[in-house]
Write an enzyme that holds these catalytic residues in place. Sequence first.
Site, PDB file in Angstrom:
ATOM      1  N   ARG A  77      24.027   2.559 -43.505  1.00 61.68           N
ATOM      2  CA  ARG A  77      24.315   1.628 -42.406  1.00 61.68           C
ATOM      3  C   ARG A  77      23.077   0.773 -42.101  1.00 61.68           C
ATOM      4  O   ARG A  77      22.163   1.191 -41.363  1.00 61.68           O
ATOM      5  CB  ARG A  77      24.718   2.399 -41.152  1.00 61.68           C
ATOM      6  N   ARG A 103      28.668   0.102 -53.400  1.00 61.74           N
ATOM      7  CA  ARG A 103      27.661   0.521 -52.401  1.00 61.74           C
ATOM      8  C   ARG A 103      27.515   2.033 -52.281  1.00 61.74           C
ATOM      9  O   ARG A 103      26.634   2.505 -51.557  1.00 61.74           O
ATOM     10  CB  ARG A 103      27.948  -0.112 -51.046  1.00 61.74           C
ATOM     11  N   HIS A 172      26.260  -7.825 -47.624  1.00 64.42           N
ATOM     12  CA  HIS A 172      26.623  -7.592 -46.213  1.00 64.42           C
ATOM     13  C   HIS A 172      25.371  -7.346 -45.358  1.00 64.42           C
ATOM     14  O   HIS A 172      25.200  -6.244 -44.800  1.00 64.42           O
ATOM     15  CB  HIS A 172      27.540  -6.364 -46.210  1.00 64.42           C
ATOM     16  N   ASP A 215      33.711 -10.786 -35.110  1.00 63.68           N
ATOM     17  CA  ASP A 215      33.969 -10.428 -36.518  1.00 63.68           C
ATOM     18  C   ASP A 215      34.747 -11.587 -37.128  1.00 63.68           C
ATOM     19  O   ASP A 215      35.963 -11.679 -36.990  1.00 63.68           O
ATOM     20  CB  ASP A 215      34.786  -9.131 -36.580  1.00 63.68           C
ATOM     21  N   GLU A 274      26.732 -12.433 -43.439  1.00 63.88           N
ATOM     22  CA  GLU A 274      27.053 -11.909 -44.764  1.00 63.88           C
ATOM     23  C   GLU A 274      27.399 -13.038 -45.735  1.00 63.88           C
ATOM     24  O   GLU A 274      28.234 -13.902 -45.420  1.00 63.88           O
ATOM     25  CB  GLU A 274      28.224 -10.940 -44.650  1.00 63.88           C
TER      26      GLU A 274
END
Length: 307
Positions: A77, A103, A172, A215, A274
């Site tokens: 994270r 990832r 990201h 978002d 991102e």
Amino acid sequence: MSCTNAICTLNDRHSIPGEVFFKAGHGGLTTVCVNNRYASTEILLHGAHVMSYTPHGEKPVLWMSGSSYFQPDKPVRGGIPVCWPWFGGHPSDKSKPGHGFARIADWQVAEVDSQPNGTLVTLRLTEKDIPANLREFPFEISLEVLVGSELHVSLSIVNTGKEKMSFSAALHTYFNISDIASVAVEGLDGCKYLDTMDHIFKVQKGIIAFEAETDRIYLNTPATCIIDDPGFCRRIKIAKRGSNSTVVWNPWIEKSKRMPDFGDEEYHTMLCIETTNAENDARVIVPAEKHILKTIIGLEKRSEDKK
Ligand code: TA6
């Protein structure tokens, strides 16, 4: 040197005295440590995950949660998660990992090279490196990280199969900011975006300021974005190549509480800008074709702060 473990072998093959070495980092995960005349960076082989980028004399540019997992089957994270071959949930199989498998895969070291404008670390992954249940097509992807006065991160995707390959993707990136309530994002004025909070298409008016969960997938934009941060007296420039969509994300209060690997109050000091191939910017490449998704991160002084 006769090596008895992977770290020793990596140092034997790829370390550069005074510039690059390998260690067992958080959670015992193999970590490439770069420290050159420009900056310091740490990169996990797990997920080819750029954990940090700190130009000398500056505050860290990338953000990392204090609650992040560092486990082989979980994403980290913060830093720069490599989201591929799908962005968000899998298009048809929700049992597959969110934001793809790249990832959470173990990447291999392809090359480490000291160059005049920085240190180049290249990591590589093919379908042979991932569990059979996640394999959908042959591929070779590489992440090239150039640590210099700017941070250049390029994801190269090659179709090594015999059929067309469809994918979506993201670098990201989590940025370290002074306070989400005081920063602004420039560069997306007039852009159409999908607001995933209500699934309505809208148009950006002016700069982006933050006062709630945000978002958004901005569409049809190759634009360079700037995070203007008065609290840290700096502007973070995010340029890109091979991308026509940009995601802006801050989880705010309630979503932060729902994420076990994200501190309840951590949303104040992070912001994701991102570099993506998302929504209508998803890509299709034919056999032997290569696509490169690249983000270029640098710092600028704020005009008001120039003394
Ligand atoms: O890029 C924004 C986003 O898709 C958000 O919706 C949020 O889910 C974020 O990515 C983090 O996703 P993750 O799977 O890393 O928790």
